[in-house]
Design a protein around this motif. Structure first.
Motif, PDB file in Angstrom:
ATOM      1  N   ASP A 190       0.861  -1.176   0.000  1.00 61.27           N
ATOM      2  CA  ASP A 190       0.000   0.000   0.000  1.00 61.27           C
ATOM      3  C   ASP A 190       0.906   1.238   0.000  1.00 61.27           C
ATOM      4  O   ASP A 190       1.726   1.395   0.894  1.00 61.27           O
ATOM      5  CB  ASP A 190      -0.881  -0.016   1.253  1.00 61.27           C
ATOM      6  N   ARG A 247      -0.891  -5.402  -0.147  1.00 55.58           N
ATOM      7  CA  ARG A 247      -2.140  -5.396  -0.908  1.00 55.58           C
ATOM      8  C   ARG A 247      -2.293  -6.666  -1.741  1.00 55.58           C
ATOM      9  O   ARG A 247      -3.393  -7.131  -1.972  1.00 55.58           O
ATOM     10  CB  ARG A 247      -2.200  -4.181  -1.840  1.00 55.58           C
ATOM     11  N   ARG A 302       1.334  -2.525   4.967  1.00 53.32           N
ATOM     12  CA  ARG A 302       0.183  -3.293   4.460  1.00 53.32           C
ATOM     13  C   ARG A 302       0.495  -3.888   3.100  1.00 53.32           C
ATOM     14  O   ARG A 302       0.818  -3.181   2.152  1.00 53.32           O
ATOM     15  CB  ARG A 302      -1.056  -2.405   4.337  1.00 53.32           C
TER      16      ARG A 302
END
Length: 134
Positions: free
Chosen positions: A22, A30, A28
Motif C-alpha cells: 500500500d 495489498r 500493508r
C-alpha cells in the motif's frame, strides 16, 4: 533432512519484491504476485526464502530498511510469524539454509547460461565476419 513441519500452499519465491505494498502504508501488503513456483509444501520454506532475501529490501525501498525501526529484523519477523500462525519454527534454520543454497545455485546456473550465450554470440559474429558475402 528434517521432516516437514506442516503442509500448505507455498508461494515458492516469497519476498518483498513479489508483493504489492500500500503506497500510503508500506506495512500493508495489498497483493502477493508471481505465483508460478507455487506448490504444496512446508510453509516454513516461504518464511525461509523471505528471510534469506531480506537484505534485498534495502535496495528495493531505496533506504536502509535493515536499520529502520519500522521494519522488523529477521528474528522479530520469525517470532511474529510463529505467534500469528501458531506454527513451530524450530526447523526454520534448515529452511533458510535451503533458500540460500537455492539462490546460489540459481545464480550459478544463470552465470553459466550467460557465459555460454556470450560465447555463442561471439562465435556467430566471427563466422559472419569470415563468411563471404553473396
Amino acid at each position: 533432512m528434517p521432516r516437514e513441519s506442516d503442509a500448505s500452499i507455498v508461494h515458492g519465491d516469497f519476498r518483498v519484491d513479489n508483493t504489492i505494498l500500500d503506497p500510503s502504508d508500506l506495512s500493508r501488503v495489498r497483493a502477493v504476485v508471481d505465483w508460478e513456483l507455487s506448490t504444496l509444501g512446508d510453509p516454513l520454506a516461504d518464511l525461509g526464502t523471505f528471510l534469506a532475501c531480506r537484505p534485498a529490501v534495502d535496495a528495493l525501498l531505496d533506504s536502509p530498511a535493515a536499520t529502520d525501526p519500522g521494519f522488523p529484523g529477521q528474528l522479530e519477523l520469525a517470532e511474529q510469524y510463529a505467534l500469528l500462525s501458531g506454527r513451530d519454527i524450530t526447523l526454520l534454520p534448515f529452511c533458510q539454509a535451503l533458500a540460500y543454497c537455492r539462490s546460489l545455485s540459481s545464480r550459478k546456473v544463470c552465470t553459466l547460461v550467460t557465459c555460454r550465450m556470450s560465447r555463442l554470440a561471439r562465435v556467430s559474429q566471427e563466422r559472419a565476419r569470415l563468411s563471404p558475402s553473396c
